[in-house]
Scaffold this motif. Structure first.
Motif, mmCIF file in Angstrom:
data_model
loop_
_atom_site.group_PDB
_atom_site.id
_atom_site.type_symbol
_atom_site.label_atom_id
_atom_site.label_comp_id
_atom_site.label_asym_id
_atom_site.label_seq_id
_atom_site.Cartn_x
_atom_site.Cartn_y
_atom_site.Cartn_z
ATOM 1 N N THR A 164 0.830 -1.203 0.000
ATOM 2 C CA THR A 164 0.000 0.000 0.000
ATOM 3 C C THR A 164 0.866 1.255 0.000
ATOM 4 O O THR A 164 0.563 2.234 -0.700
ATOM 5 C CB THR A 164 -0.927 0.005 1.229
ATOM 6 N N LEU A 165 1.946 1.238 0.772
ATOM 7 C CA LEU A 165 2.860 2.384 0.792
ATOM 8 C C LEU A 165 3.438 2.663 -0.595
ATOM 9 O O LEU A 165 3.537 3.822 -1.016
ATOM 10 C CB LEU A 165 4.000 2.117 1.779
ATOM 11 N N THR A 166 3.791 1.600 -1.312
ATOM 12 C CA THR A 166 4.328 1.775 -2.665
ATOM 13 C C THR A 166 3.302 2.434 -3.575
ATOM 14 O O THR A 166 3.631 3.332 -4.363
ATOM 15 C CB THR A 166 4.748 0.411 -3.242
ATOM 16 N N LYS A 167 2.046 2.015 -3.480
ATOM 17 C CA LYS A 167 0.985 2.612 -4.301
ATOM 18 C C LYS A 167 0.807 4.099 -3.989
ATOM 19 O O LYS A 167 0.613 4.920 -4.890
ATOM 20 C CB LYS A 167 -0.334 1.863 -4.085
ATOM 21 N N LEU A 168 0.859 4.433 -2.705
ATOM 22 C CA LEU A 168 0.707 5.840 -2.311
ATOM 23 C C LEU A 168 1.867 6.683 -2.840
ATOM 24 O O LEU A 168 1.662 7.789 -3.357
ATOM 25 C CB LEU A 168 0.632 5.953 -0.786
ATOM 26 N N GLU A 169 3.082 6.158 -2.705
ATOM 27 C CA GLU A 169 4.248 6.902 -3.186
ATOM 28 C C GLU A 169 4.201 7.099 -4.700
ATOM 29 O O GLU A 169 4.516 8.183 -5.208
ATOM 30 C CB GLU A 169 5.524 6.155 -2.788
ATOM 31 N N GLN A 170 3.786 6.059 -5.421
ATOM 32 C CA GLN A 170 3.684 6.179 -6.873
ATOM 33 C C GLN A 170 2.620 7.189 -7.274
ATOM 34 O O GLN A 170 2.801 7.966 -8.230
ATOM 35 C CB GLN A 170 3.372 4.810 -7.483
ATOM 36 N N ALA A 171 1.496 7.206 -6.548
ATOM 37 C CA ALA A 171 0.429 8.161 -6.850
ATOM 38 C C ALA A 171 0.916 9.593 -6.639
ATOM 39 O O ALA A 171 0.614 10.494 -7.435
ATOM 40 C CB ALA A 171 -0.784 7.881 -5.971
ATOM 41 N N LEU A 172 1.680 9.828 -5.589
ATOM 42 C CA LEU A 172 2.205 11.168 -5.322
ATOM 43 C C LEU A 172 3.248 11.577 -6.362
ATOM 44 O O LEU A 172 3.297 12.737 -6.786
ATOM 45 C CB LEU A 172 2.807 11.226 -3.917
ATOM 46 N N GLN A 173 4.069 10.622 -6.775
ATOM 47 C CA GLN A 173 5.097 10.921 -7.760
ATOM 48 C C GLN A 173 4.509 11.375 -9.093
ATOM 49 O O GLN A 173 5.047 12.252 -9.765
ATOM 50 C CB GLN A 173 5.990 9.698 -7.986
ATOM 51 N N THR A 174 3.398 10.781 -9.480
ATOM 52 C CA THR A 174 2.803 11.090 -10.783
ATOM 53 C C THR A 174 2.234 12.504 -10.847
ATOM 54 O O THR A 174 1.971 13.007 -11.943
ATOM 55 C CB THR A 174 1.684 10.089 -11.128
ATOM 56 N N MET A 175 2.017 13.121 -9.695
ATOM 57 C CA MET A 175 1.404 14.451 -9.703
ATOM 58 C C MET A 175 2.329 15.524 -9.116
ATOM 59 O O MET A 175 1.884 16.625 -8.802
ATOM 60 C CB MET A 175 0.093 14.422 -8.920
ATOM 61 N N THR A 176 3.612 15.215 -8.972
ATOM 62 C CA THR A 176 4.538 16.158 -8.366
ATOM 63 C C THR A 176 5.263 16.986 -9.424
ATOM 64 O O THR A 176 6.016 16.433 -10.237
ATOM 65 C CB THR A 176 5.584 15.420 -7.518
ATOM 66 N N PRO A 177 5.090 18.315 -9.457
ATOM 67 C CA PRO A 177 5.887 19.157 -10.364
ATOM 68 C C PRO A 177 7.368 19.053 -10.020
ATOM 69 O O PRO A 177 7.721 18.731 -8.879
ATOM 70 C CB PRO A 177 5.344 20.571 -10.097
ATOM 71 N N GLU A 178 8.226 19.351 -10.970
ATOM 72 C CA GLU A 178 9.665 19.196 -10.768
ATOM 73 C C GLU A 178 10.186 20.078 -9.643
ATOM 74 O O GLU A 178 11.140 19.730 -8.943
ATOM 75 C CB GLU A 178 10.405 19.534 -12.068
ATOM 76 N N SER A 179 9.564 21.223 -9.428
ATOM 77 C CA SER A 179 10.048 22.157 -8.407
ATOM 78 C C SER A 179 9.538 21.827 -7.009
ATOM 79 O O SER A 179 9.903 22.499 -6.047
ATOM 80 C CB SER A 179 9.620 23.581 -8.772
ATOM 81 N N CYS A 180 8.674 20.790 -6.898
ATOM 82 C CA CYS A 180 8.069 20.442 -5.607
ATOM 83 C C CYS A 180 8.506 19.036 -5.173
ATOM 84 O O CYS A 180 9.176 18.318 -5.915
ATOM 85 C CB CYS A 180 6.556 20.500 -5.690
#
Length: 294
Positions: free
Chosen positions: A212-228
């Protein structure tokens, strides 16, 4: 899931516990076997456990209120703890009865009919246990899964009792009957300890599974701008509910609105994965970190 609801499964478990308790008690009365007595006592635990699990499952699904702003999800762990405690009492009663029978062996009676009743009870438990485990895992319900695990243990207990009592009758070694009962007591003591340990672990805010942690991290990565960057993801389970907290670092020249919109989008994305998330906004470079994903 399908046409069944979780509380229907728990009501079914309660009815099954009543039926199997009656069948196993009759098997004990007919045969005089303390092995069958131990099996009947475990069914009493099943009945009490199913009733308490139903109560706690319904309470755990009450909406948050002023006194419990994060909901009542942890109530389910009390069901597992209660069942574990009842198992210890049942095991003690079995050990006392088996010890007395070791000192005063008795001939077993009506074994064929008694065995048939116990096998019928085991088949009922097997069917209900499979349903409880299936729904318990799907709904992440400690009450359902704990009840299912105990019922499955009860099935194997009955198998062991039937084999042991049959062997005692076939060989004429009557001491095998109380020895089987003692083995049952030790077996369910182990199960009771596991239930208590699992409920204690749940009450201490255990983290979500690595998957579940991996899924959450992947979901956050897909929506993170380069400056954030999202940092310090912390999770916990509360019964069937799942919670997460994460820090969002944004450039110092971002407006509050822009940062809030990204945080809000992240919370909605994790909500789609069944996790109630709280995002804390801070400037890039806080705590000595940069904007890269951790």
């Amino acid at each position: 899931m399908g046409k069944w609801h979780a509380h229907h499964i728990l009501w079914l478990s309660l009815a099954a516990a009543l039926a199997t308790m009656g069948l196993k008690s009759l098997a004990w009365q007919l045969t005089g076997s303390v092995g069958y007595l131990s099996d009947a006592l475990e069914s009493v635990v099943n009945l009490l456990g199913a009733g308490f699990a139903l109560t706690m499952f319904q309470y755990a699904r009450r909406p948050p209120d002023d006194g419990h702003p994060f909901g009542h999800g942890k109530a389910e762990y009390f069901a597992a703890a209660f069942e574990g405690g009842m198992i210890f009492l049942a095991a003690l009663a079995i050990l006392v009865a088996a010890g007395e029978r070791l000192l005063n062996p008795e001939t077993l009676q009506a074994l064929n009919l008694g065995t048939g009743l116990s096998v019928g009870a085991a088949l009922i438990n097997l069917a209900v246990a499979r349903l409880l485990l299936r729904y318990g895992r799907a709904l992440r319900s400690p009450a359902l899964e704990g009840d299912g695990r105990h019922l499955m243990t009860d099935v194997w207990t009955t198998v062991g009792v039937v084999l042991g009592v049959g062997l005692a009758k076939w060989t004429g070694l009557l001491w095998l009957d109380p020895v089987v009962a003692i083995a049952v007591a030790l077996h369910i003591l182990h199960e009771g300890w596991q239930l208590l340990a699992k409920s204690a672990n749940g009450l201490m805010d255990r983290a979500l599974s690595p998957g579940t942690l991996t899924k959450l991290e992947q979901a956050l990565q897909t929506m993170t701008p380069e400056s954030c960057g999202f940092h310090r993801l912390r999770t916990r389970a509360s019964g069937a509910q799942q919670f997460a907290e994460v820090d969002l670092q944004v450039p110092g020249d971002w407006t509050v609105r822009r940062a809030h919109d990204l945080a809000d989008a992240a919370e909605h994305r994790l909500a789609e994965l069944g996790v109630v998330a709280t995002v804390h906004i801070e400037p890039v470079g806080s705590h000595g970190t940069d904007a890269r994903q951790h």
